[in-house]
Design a protein around this motif. Sequence first.
Motif, short mmCIF file in Angstrom:
data_model
loop_
_atom_site.label_atom_id
_atom_site.label_comp_id
_atom_site.label_asym_id
_atom_site.label_seq_id
_atom_site.Cartn_x
_atom_site.Cartn_y
_atom_site.Cartn_z
N ALA A 21 31.04 43.98 19.19
CA ALA A 21 31.75 42.69 19.15
C ALA A 21 33.00 42.81 20.01
O ALA A 21 33.79 43.73 19.86
N VAL A 22 33.16 41.88 20.97
CA VAL A 22 34.26 41.97 21.93
C VAL A 22 35.05 40.67 21.94
O VAL A 22 34.48 39.59 21.79
N GLU A 23 36.36 40.75 22.07
CA GLU A 23 37.19 39.57 22.27
C GLU A 23 37.43 39.44 23.77
O GLU A 23 37.96 40.36 24.39
N LEU A 24 37.00 38.34 24.37
CA LEU A 24 37.20 38.15 25.81
C LEU A 24 38.26 37.07 26.04
O LEU A 24 38.11 35.94 25.57
N GLU A 25 39.29 37.42 26.78
CA GLU A 25 40.28 36.41 27.18
C GLU A 25 39.72 35.67 28.39
O GLU A 25 39.34 36.27 29.39
N VAL A 26 39.65 34.34 28.25
CA VAL A 26 39.07 33.53 29.33
C VAL A 26 40.13 32.57 29.86
O VAL A 26 40.67 31.74 29.11
N GLY A 80 39.30 38.69 30.76
CA GLY A 80 37.88 39.06 30.64
C GLY A 80 37.00 38.21 31.53
O GLY A 80 35.99 38.66 32.07
N ALA A 81 37.41 36.94 31.70
CA ALA A 81 36.64 36.01 32.54
C ALA A 81 37.59 34.92 33.00
O ALA A 81 38.60 34.66 32.33
N THR A 82 37.29 34.31 34.13
CA THR A 82 38.14 33.21 34.57
C THR A 82 37.34 32.14 35.30
O THR A 82 36.35 32.45 35.97
N ALA A 311 29.22 44.39 28.95
CA ALA A 311 28.03 43.78 28.31
C ALA A 311 28.36 42.38 27.80
O ALA A 311 27.60 41.43 28.01
N ALA A 312 29.54 42.23 27.21
CA ALA A 312 29.94 40.92 26.68
C ALA A 312 30.16 39.93 27.83
O ALA A 312 29.80 38.75 27.74
N GLN A 313 30.73 40.42 28.94
CA GLN A 313 30.94 39.55 30.10
C GLN A 313 29.60 39.01 30.62
O GLN A 313 29.44 37.83 30.92
#
Length: 408
Positions: A21-26, A80-82, A311-313
Motif C-alpha cells: 500500500a503506497v501513498e502517492l502525492e499527485v 509521485g505523479a503529476t 508498482a503503484a505509479q
Amino acid sequence: MKLTTKLLAATAMVSASAASAVELEVTHWWTSGGEAAAVSEFAKAFNETEHTWVDGAIAGSGGTARPIIISRILGGDPMGATQLNHGRQAEELIEAGLLLDLTDVAEAGGWTDIVNPTSLLDSCTLDGKIYCVPVNIHSWQWLWLSHAAFEKAGVDVPTDWNEYIAAADALKAADVIPLAMGKQGWQQSGAFGVMAVGIAGQDAWLAVNRDHDESVAAGPEYAKVFEAAASARELAADSNVQDWNQATNLVITGQAGAQIMGDWAQGEFSVAEAVAGEDYSCLPGLGLNEVLDTGGDAFYFPVNDDPEITAAQKELAALLISPEVQVSFNLAKGSLPVRGDIDLSAANDCMQKGLEILASGGILPSGDMNNSADTSTQIEDLMAQFWSSDMSAADAQAKYADIIADAD
Ligand code: GAL
C-alpha cells in the motif's frame, strides 16, 4: 489448528497488502469547481485500490504550476505523479531520464490501439518508449455564449463569430460585457489561437504553428486576426477578472455575452447546473471552421528507487486510462476521452458536438505540441502586453512574426 492457520493467512495477507500500500502525492493545477470535481473522480478510483491519492493541487494557472512541478522534479524532490499538458512540456525531463518508462503498462493496456488520435502518445514517446498516460482531449476551439445575456440584449444567440461581433453593440447597450476574458497571457494567447483558426483558417494556422513560417505570421491573413484581436480587446475592456473560471462565471451568470475558452469551461457550467442548448450555446471553431485541437492533459511519473512506489505509479497510470475512469473523469471535466471504445451517451450537446468533430477527423495538433515551452511563453508574454495596452495590431503582428521566426 484451523483457526491458527486462518489467522496466519490473514496476517500474511494484511502485511503483504500493507507492505504494497503506497501513498502517492499527485500534483496538478485543477482548482476550479469543475476541475476539482473531475480530479476527485481520479482520487476516488485510486483510493479504491490498496493505495492512497495524496492530493497536491497547485492554485493558479498552468503557467504558475508548471515551473513548480518541473523544478521539484529537477531538484530531487519529486511527487509521485503529476499532470502536465500533452505535448512538449516534459520533453527535457524525459531526455534527462527523470520520468518513469510506462511502455510495459502501455503494451499491457494496448494504448497504441485504443488511444485516439494516437498523436496524443507521440509527444511523450522518446526512442520508442512511452513516458506519459494521456487522460483527455481538451480543445481551445470553443466560443461559449450566454442565452440570458443575448435575451437581455434583445438579439438572437449568434451562430458564428461574425454574428456575435454584429451583436456586440446590443450587448453593450444592455449593460452586458460583450466578451469575458481573464487578465492573464495564457488566456489571451489561447483566444488568439482560436481566432487565428477561425479567421485565418487551418492552413495559415498550421503554417505558423507547425511550420513556423514567419511570412504567413506577418502576412495578410494574420493581419485580419490581429485586427480581430484588437476588436476583442475592446469588447473585453470591462471584463475585470483574473482567472479563466471567473470569466466563465461572467457568462454563466449572464453578466457577459461570451467567452473564448477551452472546453474545460464545461466543467464550470455543469457545476453551476447550466444546461447546454438551454442556458448556453457552444460554437466549435467560432462557428466558422468546425475543428478542434487535441490539447489536453497527461500524467507523468517521476522515477524513484522504491519498487513498491513504482508498482503503484504503474497501477495509477493503468487506472487513469481505464474505460470506467475515462467516463467518470471526462464527463466532469468537460473534455473528450482519449479512447474511442467507451459509452459517452451521458455527454451533453456540446460534448457530443466535440465527439462528432473528433470522429470526423476535424482536428489540429495543439499549440503545446508544436511550440516549445519557451516559444509558448514568449507568445503569452506578447499577448499579455497587447491586451493590457493600446499596442496597435500592426505592432503586435510584427513582434509576433519575430517570435515565430525564432520559434523552436
Ligand atoms: C489547461 C488544462 C486544462 C484546464 C486548463 C485551465 O492547461 O489542460 O485541464 O484545466 O488548463 O486550468
